[in-house]
Motif scaffolding. Structure first.
Motif, PDB file in Angstrom:
ATOM      1  N   PRO A  13      81.894 -46.526 -24.373  1.00 32.28           N
ATOM      2  CA  PRO A  13      81.126 -45.976 -23.247  1.00 32.28           C
ATOM      3  C   PRO A  13      81.872 -46.059 -21.912  1.00 32.28           C
ATOM      4  CG  PRO A  13      79.712 -47.318 -24.637  1.00 32.28           C
ATOM      5  CD  PRO A  13      81.117 -47.566 -25.088  1.00 32.28           C
ATOM      6  N   THR A  14      82.506 -47.191 -21.638  1.00 26.28           N
ATOM      7  CA  THR A  14      83.214 -47.326 -20.357  1.00 26.28           C
ATOM      8  C   THR A  14      84.517 -46.517 -20.354  1.00 26.28           C
ATOM      9  OG1 THR A  14      84.225 -49.392 -21.159  1.00 26.28           O
ATOM     10  CG2 THR A  14      82.208 -49.578 -19.865  1.00 26.28           C
ATOM     11  N   ALA A  77      73.513 -45.689 -18.734  1.00 25.97           N
ATOM     12  CA  ALA A  77      73.885 -45.425 -20.116  1.00 25.97           C
ATOM     13  C   ALA A  77      73.554 -43.980 -20.484  1.00 25.97           C
ATOM     14  CB  ALA A  77      73.146 -46.378 -21.045  1.00 25.97           C
ATOM     15  N   ASP A  78      74.412 -43.402 -21.305  1.00 25.75           N
ATOM     16  CA  ASP A  78      74.221 -42.036 -21.795  1.00 25.75           C
ATOM     17  C   ASP A  78      74.560 -42.017 -23.281  1.00 25.75           C
ATOM     18  OD1 ASP A  78      73.934 -39.336 -22.177  1.00 25.75           O
ATOM     19  OD2 ASP A  78      75.754 -38.768 -21.085  1.00 25.75           O
ATOM     20  N   PRO A  79      73.679 -42.557 -24.128  1.00 26.43           N
ATOM     21  CA  PRO A  79      73.995 -42.636 -25.557  1.00 26.43           C
ATOM     22  C   PRO A  79      74.209 -41.282 -26.206  1.00 26.43           C
ATOM     23  CG  PRO A  79      71.691 -43.218 -25.142  1.00 26.43           C
ATOM     24  CD  PRO A  79      72.353 -43.132 -23.815  1.00 26.43           C
ATOM     25  N   VAL A  80      73.502 -40.261 -25.743  1.00 32.75           N
ATOM     26  CA  VAL A  80      73.693 -38.925 -26.307  1.00 32.75           C
ATOM     27  C   VAL A  80      75.087 -38.405 -25.984  1.00 32.75           C
ATOM     28  CG1 VAL A  80      72.877 -36.536 -26.276  1.00 32.75           C
ATOM     29  CG2 VAL A  80      71.227 -38.420 -26.233  1.00 32.75           C
ATOM     30  N   GLY A  81      75.505 -38.577 -24.731  1.00 33.14           N
ATOM     31  CA  GLY A  81      76.853 -38.160 -24.348  1.00 33.14           C
ATOM     32  C   GLY A  81      77.925 -38.931 -25.088  1.00 33.14           C
ATOM     33  N   ASP A  82      77.694 -40.249 -25.285  1.00 31.62           N
ATOM     34  CA  ASP A  82      78.659 -41.044 -26.037  1.00 31.62           C
ATOM     35  C   ASP A  82      78.783 -40.542 -27.467  1.00 31.62           C
ATOM     36  OD1 ASP A  82      79.050 -42.635 -23.822  1.00 31.62           O
ATOM     37  OD2 ASP A  82      77.653 -44.191 -24.458  1.00 31.62           O
ATOM     38  N   ARG A  88      83.424 -35.295 -31.042  1.00 32.16           N
ATOM     39  CA  ARG A  88      84.583 -34.483 -30.648  1.00 32.16           C
ATOM     40  C   ARG A  88      85.879 -35.216 -30.959  1.00 32.16           C
ATOM     41  NH1 ARG A  88      81.212 -33.414 -26.150  1.00 32.16           N
ATOM     42  NH2 ARG A  88      82.345 -34.937 -24.871  1.00 32.16           N
ATOM     43  N   LEU A  89      85.903 -36.515 -30.735  1.00 28.54           N
ATOM     44  CA  LEU A  89      87.089 -37.296 -31.074  1.00 28.54           C
ATOM     45  C   LEU A  89      87.324 -37.289 -32.586  1.00 28.54           C
ATOM     46  CD1 LEU A  89      89.394 -39.145 -30.165  1.00 28.54           C
ATOM     47  CD2 LEU A  89      87.819 -41.085 -30.346  1.00 28.54           C
ATOM     48  N   ALA A  90      86.248 -37.357 -33.365  1.00 27.80           N
ATOM     49  CA  ALA A  90      86.385 -37.306 -34.817  1.00 27.80           C
ATOM     50  C   ALA A  90      86.989 -35.975 -35.255  1.00 27.80           C
ATOM     51  CB  ALA A  90      85.032 -37.536 -35.482  1.00 27.80           C
ATOM     52  N   LEU A  91      86.616 -34.875 -34.612  1.00 25.16           N
ATOM     53  CA  LEU A  91      87.212 -33.575 -34.927  1.00 25.16           C
ATOM     54  C   LEU A  91      88.701 -33.560 -34.605  1.00 25.16           C
ATOM     55  CD1 LEU A  91      84.445 -31.100 -33.680  1.00 25.16           C
ATOM     56  CD2 LEU A  91      85.094 -31.596 -36.039  1.00 25.16           C
ATOM     57  N   ASP A 107      80.324 -46.824 -32.363  1.00 26.78           N
ATOM     58  CA  ASP A 107      81.589 -47.207 -31.719  1.00 26.78           C
ATOM     59  C   ASP A 107      82.806 -47.023 -32.600  1.00 26.78           C
ATOM     60  OD1 ASP A 107      81.115 -49.153 -33.591  1.00 26.78           O
ATOM     61  OD2 ASP A 107      81.539 -50.850 -32.277  1.00 26.78           O
ATOM     62  N   GLY A 108      82.784 -46.068 -33.524  1.00 26.71           N
ATOM     63  CA  GLY A 108      83.939 -45.963 -34.387  1.00 26.71           C
ATOM     64  C   GLY A 108      84.045 -44.649 -35.121  1.00 26.71           C
ATOM     65  N   ILE A 109      85.132 -44.555 -35.898  1.00 26.15           N
ATOM     66  CA  ILE A 109      85.421 -43.396 -36.738  1.00 26.15           C
ATOM     67  C   ILE A 109      85.922 -43.924 -38.070  1.00 26.15           C
ATOM     68  CG2 ILE A 109      86.957 -41.404 -37.034  1.00 26.15           C
ATOM     69  CD1 ILE A 109      86.902 -41.051 -34.018  1.00 26.15           C
TER      70      ILE A 109
END
Length: 507
Positions: A13-14, A77-82, A88-91, A107-109
């Motif tokens: 998140p940060t 906090a923005d859990p939806v944005g996270d 997107r990172l997974a893609l 918090d992971g892939i």
């Protein structure tokens, strides 16, 4: 044997907020926290390393964190944005690492790297490469590779510093010493287990399952079996909306290599037709075979340039069919173009004068899919006088960079990866050596030419302000020619160590 790569992003998140802020982001050493609501309470939901070092903890009331740390930066906090950013990172990882990738919220892939690590130079190189790219993007990460998703997930979060690789075929000992939180149990369950004296996963391994299931339900047994590989835990791969793919579901599972090859060819024809409709060609293709035991087998091929030649793609895929373990049978086959690029129609050369340029992309694709993309490359010149900086690797079919090779002085056909020290007998300050000893063999110099003086690149670092090298081409009694240099001008110690090195060998 299945291998799973678990990527943990403890400060996601940060880190995401800093990337979104760009140049306006607070300095890296400025403490940053994310605050969310739990009922009527405002609690810290994420804290970066600087905030943690000052005593801030996740779950702490936001007011207490503000009182504890002066100048604390607070964001909502923005859990939806996270979650969306993690997808997107997974893609991004899907396109670069392996065919089976999924977001492991929050918090992971998770990545099934079975059969894909050799394309990246091995598991260790794959770990270092991915973590290095993330670090350059300002994302803190730690990772682990194990035989199961559960084991890799546990190691990545509780043992990686920042990486750990469990040996293939490992047993329960690799996770036995980890805390029970590593089993991905419901939030309240670890606390209840600790009240009964269970601290580590190893404490649960030898316990009878029935009493635990009677009190806590089947969750503990299920997580243990998944971590130890006793039960399957399939990874549902992420798929972008615009992904071009072809799928075949079988009424009866298939397992023979000939049958797999036949249906692979049919999927390729269907995929190429879909690509042609979109005016695209495939740069990377993934063939995913879903087995009846819920395990997936994947094959990935890459191309140097976009293509949709069905015959060529089929051959590249069929070359890897032997790596597919059908188990008790394959019930679904999916072929998808993970990376597709525009591909226009190509006009054939009809002139009687012009000759068509030879197309070696087929050969490059064949070699790259056998030994890995990194092993097939071209050397390109770089504008630098320092020899080891004057060359770089580029993809085999990359366009010319426009730079030219230096022609003032000859350069060796083989440049050593790094200069190797040699023992010499030479007259100073500017004479070539009379003899030198390299790798235990003494060579007497018969002819020599030089020196060619190379100056350091002062704009890169201060140590090169006065550094120089004097290069000599020398030939020994056997007719072998070498490229030697003296670090320094032979007089001033500030210009170098005055030691001799060999840097290359002429053909």
């Amino acid at each position: 044997m299945r291998r799973v790569f678990s990527l943990c992003l403890p400060d996601w998140p940060t880190d995401r907020l800093r990337r979104m802020a760009g140049d306006k982001a607070p300095p890296a050493d400025a403490p940053l926290i994310v605050v969310g609501r739990e009922g009527s309470k405002r609690l810290v939901t994420a804290a970066d390393a600087a905030a943690v070092a000052l005593g801030v903890r996740v779950g702490m009331p936001a007011a207490k964190a503000q009182a504890l740390v002066a100048g604390l930066t607070i964001r909502d906090a923005d859990p939806v944005g996270d979650a969306e950013a993690l997808e997107r990172l997974a893609l991004w990882v899907l396109q670069r690492i392996a065919p089976i990738v999924a977001a492991d919220h929050p918090d992971g892939i998770v990545i099934d790297t079975t059969g894909a690590d050799h394309l990246h130079g091995g598991e260790a190189a794959m770990l270092d490469g991915l973590l290095g790219r993330l670090a350059m993007s300002g994302i803190t990460a730690q990772a682990a590779i194990a035989d199961t998703w559960g084991a890799a997930h546990a190691l990545a979060r509780f043992a990686a510093r920042p990486t750990v690789i469990a040996p293939p075929g490992h047993d329960a000992s690799v996770i036995a010493s980890l805390p029970i939180e590593a089993l991905r149990l419901p939030a309240a369950m670890p606390g209840e287990l600790r009240m009964l004296g269970f601290e580590r996963i190893g404490d649960l391994l030898g316990q009878p399952r029935a009493p635990l299931a009677l009190r806590f339900g089947p969750e503990i047994g299920r997580r243990l079996d998944e971590a130890l590989g006793r039960s399957a835990e399939p990874i549902e791969p992420i798929r972008p909306d615009e992904l071009v793919e072809a799928r075949r579901v079988f009424a009866e599972p298939i397992s023979a290599a000939e049958t797999i090859a036949r249906y692979t060819a049919k999927l390729v024809v269907a995929l190429c037709a879909a690509l042609e409709e979109k005016g695209q060609g495939a740069r990377r293709l993934d063939l995913i075979c879903q087995r009846v035991d819920s395990r997936a087998q994947a094959v990935r091929i890459g191309m140097a340039k976009p293509i949709r030649d069905a015959k060529r793609i089929t051959r590249l895929l069929c070359d890897k069919i032997e790596t597919i373990d059908p188990g008790f049978g394959i019930e679904t086959m999916t072929l998808c173009a993970t990376i597709a690029e525009p591909l226009g129609s190509r006009q054939s050369v009809t002139s009687l004068i012009e000759e068509a340029e030879p197309d070696i992309s087929d050969l490059i694709d064949t070699l790259a899919n056998r030994v890995g993309e990194r092993a097939i490359y071209r050397a390109a010149p770089v504008a630098s006088d320092v020899p080891e900086r004057s060359v770089c690797r580029i993809p085999a079919l990359a366009p010319d960079t426009g730079a030219g090779w230096p022609d003032a002085w000859p350069r060796p056909a083989r440049l050593l990866l790094r200069p190797e020290p040699v023992e010499t007998i030479a007259l100073l300050p500017d004479h070539p050596p009379v003899s030198f000893t390299w790798r235990g063999v003494r060579r007497r110099v018969k002819r020599a030419d030089g020196p060619e003086r190379v100056f350091g690149e002062w704009w890169k670092r201060d140590a090169e302000l006065s550094a120089v090298r004097d290069y000599f081409r020398v030939e020994d009694d056997a007719g072998e020619r070498y490229w030697l240099y003296r670090a320094g001008d032979g007089e001033d110690a500030a210009t170098g160590s005055q030691r001799w090195f060999i840097h290359g060998v002429f053909g």
